[in-house]
Design a protein around this motif. Structure first.
Motif, mmCIF file in Angstrom:
data_model
loop_
_atom_site.group_PDB
_atom_site.id
_atom_site.type_symbol
_atom_site.label_atom_id
_atom_site.label_comp_id
_atom_site.label_asym_id
_atom_site.label_seq_id
_atom_site.Cartn_x
_atom_site.Cartn_y
_atom_site.Cartn_z
ATOM 1 N N ASP A 1 -3.167 4.757 2.268
ATOM 2 C CA ASP A 1 -4.048 3.923 3.090
ATOM 3 C C ASP A 1 -5.099 3.261 2.199
ATOM 4 O O ASP A 1 -5.622 3.881 1.270
ATOM 5 C CB ASP A 1 -4.755 4.760 4.153
ATOM 6 C CG ASP A 1 -3.798 5.266 5.235
ATOM 7 O OD1 ASP A 1 -2.623 4.843 5.253
ATOM 8 O OD2 ASP A 1 -4.251 6.089 6.055
ATOM 9 N N PHE A 2 -5.382 1.991 2.466
ATOM 10 C CA PHE A 2 -6.453 1.256 1.791
ATOM 11 C C PHE A 2 -7.607 1.190 2.774
ATOM 12 O O PHE A 2 -7.496 0.550 3.825
ATOM 13 C CB PHE A 2 -6.012 -0.165 1.445
ATOM 14 C CG PHE A 2 -5.145 -0.296 0.218
ATOM 15 C CD1 PHE A 2 -4.248 0.678 -0.162
ATOM 16 C CD2 PHE A 2 -5.229 -1.442 -0.543
ATOM 17 C CE1 PHE A 2 -3.445 0.526 -1.286
ATOM 18 C CE2 PHE A 2 -4.430 -1.604 -1.667
ATOM 19 C CZ PHE A 2 -3.544 -0.621 -2.051
ATOM 20 N N THR A 3 -8.694 1.852 2.441
ATOM 21 C CA THR A 3 -9.860 1.878 3.314
ATOM 22 C C THR A 3 -11.053 1.285 2.574
ATOM 23 O O THR A 3 -11.041 1.158 1.342
ATOM 24 C CB THR A 3 -10.203 3.324 3.741
ATOM 25 O OG1 THR A 3 -10.628 4.057 2.582
ATOM 26 C CG2 THR A 3 -9.012 4.009 4.395
ATOM 27 N N GLU A 4 -12.070 0.944 3.318
ATOM 28 C CA GLU A 4 -13.288 0.447 2.683
ATOM 29 C C GLU A 4 -13.869 1.521 1.766
ATOM 30 O O GLU A 4 -14.362 1.226 0.686
ATOM 31 C CB GLU A 4 -14.308 0.045 3.750
ATOM 32 C CG GLU A 4 -15.571 -0.537 3.171
ATOM 33 C CD GLU A 4 -15.810 -1.965 3.590
ATOM 34 O OE1 GLU A 4 -16.409 -2.698 2.784
ATOM 35 O OE2 GLU A 4 -15.415 -2.350 4.695
ATOM 36 N N ALA B 1 -10.479 -0.537 -0.957
ATOM 37 C CA ALA B 1 -9.444 -1.500 -0.546
ATOM 38 C C ALA B 1 -9.603 -2.815 -1.299
ATOM 39 O O ALA B 1 -10.719 -3.232 -1.624
ATOM 40 C CB ALA B 1 -9.548 -1.764 0.958
ATOM 41 N N ARG C 1 -6.779 4.981 -3.858
ATOM 42 C CA ARG C 1 -5.832 4.085 -3.200
ATOM 43 C C ARG C 1 -4.732 3.804 -4.208
ATOM 44 O O ARG C 1 -4.985 3.573 -5.385
ATOM 45 C CB ARG C 1 -6.505 2.801 -2.718
ATOM 46 C CG ARG C 1 -6.941 1.878 -3.821
ATOM 47 C CD ARG C 1 -7.522 0.591 -3.251
ATOM 48 N NE ARG C 1 -8.067 -0.210 -4.308
ATOM 49 C CZ ARG C 1 -7.435 -1.227 -4.882
ATOM 50 N NH1 ARG C 1 -6.234 -1.589 -4.459
ATOM 51 N NH2 ARG C 1 -7.986 -1.895 -5.861
ATOM 52 N N ALA D 1 0.843 -1.192 0.000
ATOM 53 C CA ALA D 1 0.000 0.000 0.000
ATOM 54 C C ALA D 1 0.881 1.245 0.000
ATOM 55 O O ALA D 1 1.714 1.415 0.881
ATOM 56 C CB ALA D 1 -0.917 -0.008 1.217
ATOM 57 N N LEU E 1 -7.780 -3.929 4.707
ATOM 58 C CA LEU E 1 -7.542 -2.570 5.187
ATOM 59 C C LEU E 1 -6.068 -2.431 5.560
ATOM 60 O O LEU E 1 -5.544 -3.223 6.340
ATOM 61 C CB LEU E 1 -8.430 -2.279 6.400
ATOM 62 C CG LEU E 1 -9.932 -2.496 6.174
ATOM 63 C CD1 LEU E 1 -10.701 -2.249 7.455
ATOM 64 C CD2 LEU E 1 -10.441 -1.629 5.032
#
Length: 136
Positions: free
Chosen positions: A6-9, A13, A70, A3, A43
């Protein structure tokens, strides 16, 4: 995958289907096929790494943000050998390679690989690349 952000919902992600690498049959009817609700988001904070086996079903999630992306980088490797899927052997001088251990030469694509199934990878006229290059 590493990553870079940040990988978020919310920003999509990477999603995986846990246990899918153990499935015997990937040819399923629409009724048997997995649903989005069965996936889980990976995440991650920038700098985190996600490692998965090639048979794990995975995808990118939906980016629900209007201005956030992302970013990640993928490093595909052949798992049994930890060898890059593609090599770039002309980017390193052969004289430098001659002084490297055989395992390192293989990892960077200067030696042939022979999986248990299938033919060898990275050969010269079906002969070992290391023989052709004089690395023995």
């Amino acid at each position: 995958m590493i990553a870079l952000t940040d990988f978020t919902e919310e920003n999509g992600a990477t999603r995986v289907v846990p246990g899918s690498h153990e499935w015997d049959n990937f040819e399923m009817s629409d009724e048997e096929r997995f649903r989005h609700q069965e996936t889980i988001p990976a995440l991650m904070k920038a700098g985190d790494m996600l490692i998965w086996e090639g048979k794990v079903i995975h995808s990118g999630g939906e980016n629900k943000t209007g201005n956030e992306y992302r970013r990640g980088t993928s490093l595909p490797m052949i798992p049994g050998y930890f060898t890059p899927e593609e090599t770039y052997p002309f980017s390193i001088d052969l004289e430098i390679v001659r002084n490297l251990p055989a395992r390192v030469q293989k990892i960077i694509g200067f030696r042939s690989i022979f999986p248990k199934t299938g033919n060898g990878l990275w050969q010269h006229n079906f002969e070992k690349l290391e023989d052709y290059l004089g690395l023995n």
